[in-house]
Design an enzyme around this catalytic site. Structure first.
Site, short mmCIF file in Angstrom:
data_model
loop_
_atom_site.label_atom_id
_atom_site.label_comp_id
_atom_site.label_asym_id
_atom_site.label_seq_id
_atom_site.Cartn_x
_atom_site.Cartn_y
_atom_site.Cartn_z
N THR A 87 -35.41 -15.11 -1.30
CA THR A 87 -36.15 -14.06 -0.60
C THR A 87 -35.95 -14.28 0.90
O THR A 87 -36.41 -15.29 1.44
CB THR A 87 -37.66 -14.13 -0.93
OG1 THR A 87 -37.82 -14.08 -2.34
CG2 THR A 87 -38.39 -12.96 -0.29
N LYS A 162 -38.55 -6.08 -2.78
CA LYS A 162 -39.34 -7.30 -3.02
C LYS A 162 -40.50 -7.41 -2.02
O LYS A 162 -41.65 -7.66 -2.41
CB LYS A 162 -38.40 -8.49 -2.92
CG LYS A 162 -39.03 -9.84 -2.70
CD LYS A 162 -39.30 -10.58 -3.98
CE LYS A 162 -40.15 -11.82 -3.70
NZ LYS A 162 -40.52 -12.55 -4.86
N LYS A 237 -44.91 -16.35 3.47
CA LYS A 237 -43.51 -16.14 3.86
C LYS A 237 -43.10 -14.68 3.64
O LYS A 237 -42.53 -14.03 4.52
CB LYS A 237 -42.60 -17.07 3.03
CG LYS A 237 -41.14 -16.80 3.22
CD LYS A 237 -40.26 -17.55 2.21
CE LYS A 237 -38.85 -17.03 2.27
NZ LYS A 237 -37.96 -17.65 1.30
P1 NAD Z 1 -37.36 -24.86 -3.39
O1 NAD Z 1 -37.70 -25.35 -2.03
O2 NAD Z 1 -37.98 -25.47 -4.59
O3 NAD Z 1 -35.75 -24.93 -3.60
C1 NAD Z 1 -34.81 -24.69 -2.60
C2 NAD Z 1 -33.68 -25.69 -2.79
O4 NAD Z 1 -32.64 -25.38 -1.87
C3 NAD Z 1 -34.11 -27.14 -2.52
O5 NAD Z 1 -33.80 -27.94 -3.65
C4 NAD Z 1 -33.28 -27.55 -1.30
O6 NAD Z 1 -32.89 -28.91 -1.31
C5 NAD Z 1 -32.08 -26.63 -1.44
N1 NAD Z 1 -31.36 -26.41 -0.18
C6 NAD Z 1 -31.88 -26.11 1.04
N2 NAD Z 1 -30.89 -25.94 1.94
C7 NAD Z 1 -29.72 -26.16 1.26
C8 NAD Z 1 -28.36 -26.12 1.63
N3 NAD Z 1 -27.99 -25.88 2.89
N4 NAD Z 1 -27.42 -26.36 0.68
C9 NAD Z 1 -27.80 -26.63 -0.60
N5 NAD Z 1 -29.08 -26.68 -1.02
C10 NAD Z 1 -30.03 -26.43 -0.10
O7 NAD Z 1 -37.64 -23.28 -3.34
P2 NAD Z 1 -37.84 -22.31 -4.61
O8 NAD Z 1 -39.28 -22.23 -4.95
O9 NAD Z 1 -36.82 -22.64 -5.64
O10 NAD Z 1 -37.51 -20.90 -3.91
C11 NAD Z 1 -36.17 -20.52 -3.63
C12 NAD Z 1 -36.18 -19.10 -3.13
O11 NAD Z 1 -36.78 -18.25 -4.11
C13 NAD Z 1 -37.00 -18.88 -1.84
O12 NAD Z 1 -36.32 -17.99 -1.02
C14 NAD Z 1 -38.32 -18.32 -2.35
O13 NAD Z 1 -38.97 -17.51 -1.38
C15 NAD Z 1 -37.85 -17.50 -3.54
N6 NAD Z 1 -38.87 -17.30 -4.59
C16 NAD Z 1 -39.62 -18.34 -5.02
C17 NAD Z 1 -40.57 -18.12 -6.02
C18 NAD Z 1 -41.42 -19.25 -6.54
O14 NAD Z 1 -42.40 -18.98 -7.25
N7 NAD Z 1 -41.10 -20.50 -6.26
C19 NAD Z 1 -40.74 -16.84 -6.56
C20 NAD Z 1 -39.92 -15.80 -6.12
C21 NAD Z 1 -38.98 -16.05 -5.12
#
Ligand code: NAD
Length: 288
Positions: A87, A162, A237
């Site tokens: 997102t 979204k 966010k």
């Molecule tokens: P998270 O922080 O658990 O996972 C993100 C991952 O990306 C981490 O493991 C981090 O190490 C990795 N990362 C960061 N920079 C990197 C890079 N340069 N190269 C490789 N890996 C890298 O976050 P999440 O909860 O999995 O959310 C991910 C996305 O999904 C976000 O944009 C969030 O807004 C969206 N989202 C999350 C949810 C939720 O409930 N968690 C729901 C809908 C949308």
């Protein structure tokens, strides 16, 4: 298919795992997290991107998507596809798509709703922006990870859908909590209120499905000490992204602005990791 998956956090790991379990060759890369068992671990971007038919990204911010996408575009062969499920700002999707196009690489923005439970169960909703032929070619993969897939229009439109959805949910949750807070202070039985609202014009997802009051309605994070679910920091966010988008078109979104302030306040008071329905705590405490 040979699939690269970058970003194996709460969302990315189960999504990659679901793809791998249907027989696709899935290669995963993350700067910190380890891939799930079924996903082949890559130790560099080069390894996760080269020779893949498609690369998914599931990253925390617009900045990380810009950075990683620039590398993907350099390393990927033409006619292949990048799908960003993070997102982020719709403008990031548009910028990355434009850069990808100059290398004849396809790009879709495909943010999701459904949280980590939806990611694990393969029941996410995908909101997808980008060319229809790329969407149609990618749809079978979305259908492995999700139960609802909507093509929203041009690149960026998935992100727009979204944040518009979350503007409504964020504000509606606060309205729902205020109503239960008032009813509680005035001595109304909250089970009765739930029954009434569920079948009246005040009904909403936040009341009917995800009621913020413990012990009322179907099971929800309120029944589990407000463990997420969807954390306040993630709602904040998304609301900030919505505010920034509203400013970009000079839209005066007053309720969403107020809701953003509200979740910021809760986040600053130490509740960032709690579910966004923890708004209710303000009203439960005030009636003590
Ligand atoms: P998270 O922080 O658990 O996972 C993100 C991952 O990306 C981490 O493991 C981090 O190490 C990795 N990362 C960061 N920079 C990197 C890079 N340069 N190269 C490789 N890996 C890298 O976050 P999440 O909860 O999995 O959310 C991910 C996305 O999904 C976000 O944009 C969030 O807004 C969206 N989202 C999350 C949810 C939720 O409930 N968690 C729901 C809908 C949308």
């Amino acid at each position: 298919m040979k699939i690269g998956f970058i970003g194996l956090g709460n969302m990315g790991a189960p999504m990659a795992s679901n793809l791998a379990q249907t027989g696709h060759e899935v290669y995963g890369y993350d700067i910190a997290a380890q891939p799930p068992e079924s996903v082949r671990r890559c130790t560099s971007l080069d390894e996760v991107i080269r020779d893949r038919d498609i690369v998914f990204t599931m990253l925390p911010s617009g900045e990380s998507v810009r950075e990683v996408s620039a590398d993907i575009i350099t390393l990927m062969e033409s006619q292949k596809t990048i799908v960003d499920c993070s997102t982020v700002e719709y403008s990031v999707a548009q910028d990355v798509a434009q850069q990808a196009q100059t290398h004849q690489i396809n790009f879709l923005d495909a943010p999701v709703s459904g949280g980590s439970i939806g990611a694990t169960n393969g029941t996410l909703t995908f909101m997808v922006g980008g060319a229809l032929d790329t969407f149609n070619a990618t749809k079978p993969l979305f259908e492995i990870m999700g139960s609802k897939v909507v093509h929203c229009g041009a690149v960026g439109s998935g992100q727009i859908a979204k944040i518009c959805n979350n503007m409504i949910v964020g504000a509606t949750m606060i309205a729902t909590c205020e109503a239960y807070g008032l009813a509680s202070n005035l001595g109304l039985d909250l089970n009765i209120l739930h029954e009434v609202i569920s079948q009246s014009s005040g009904f909403s997802w936040t009341n009917n499905v995800y009621c913020p009051v413990p012990g009322i309605g179907p099971s929800s994070p309120a029944d589990n000490d407000y463990e997420p679910g969807f954390a306040i920091q993630l709602m904040l966010k998304d609301l900030k992204l919505a505010q920034s988008a509203a400013h970009s078109v000079k839209l005066d979104a007053v309720l969403a602005a107020k809701a953003t302030e509200y979740y910021q306040l809760l986040s600053d008071s130490g509740l960032a990791e709690k579910d966004f329905s923890a708004v209710m705590l303000r009203f439960l405490n005030s009636s003590d």
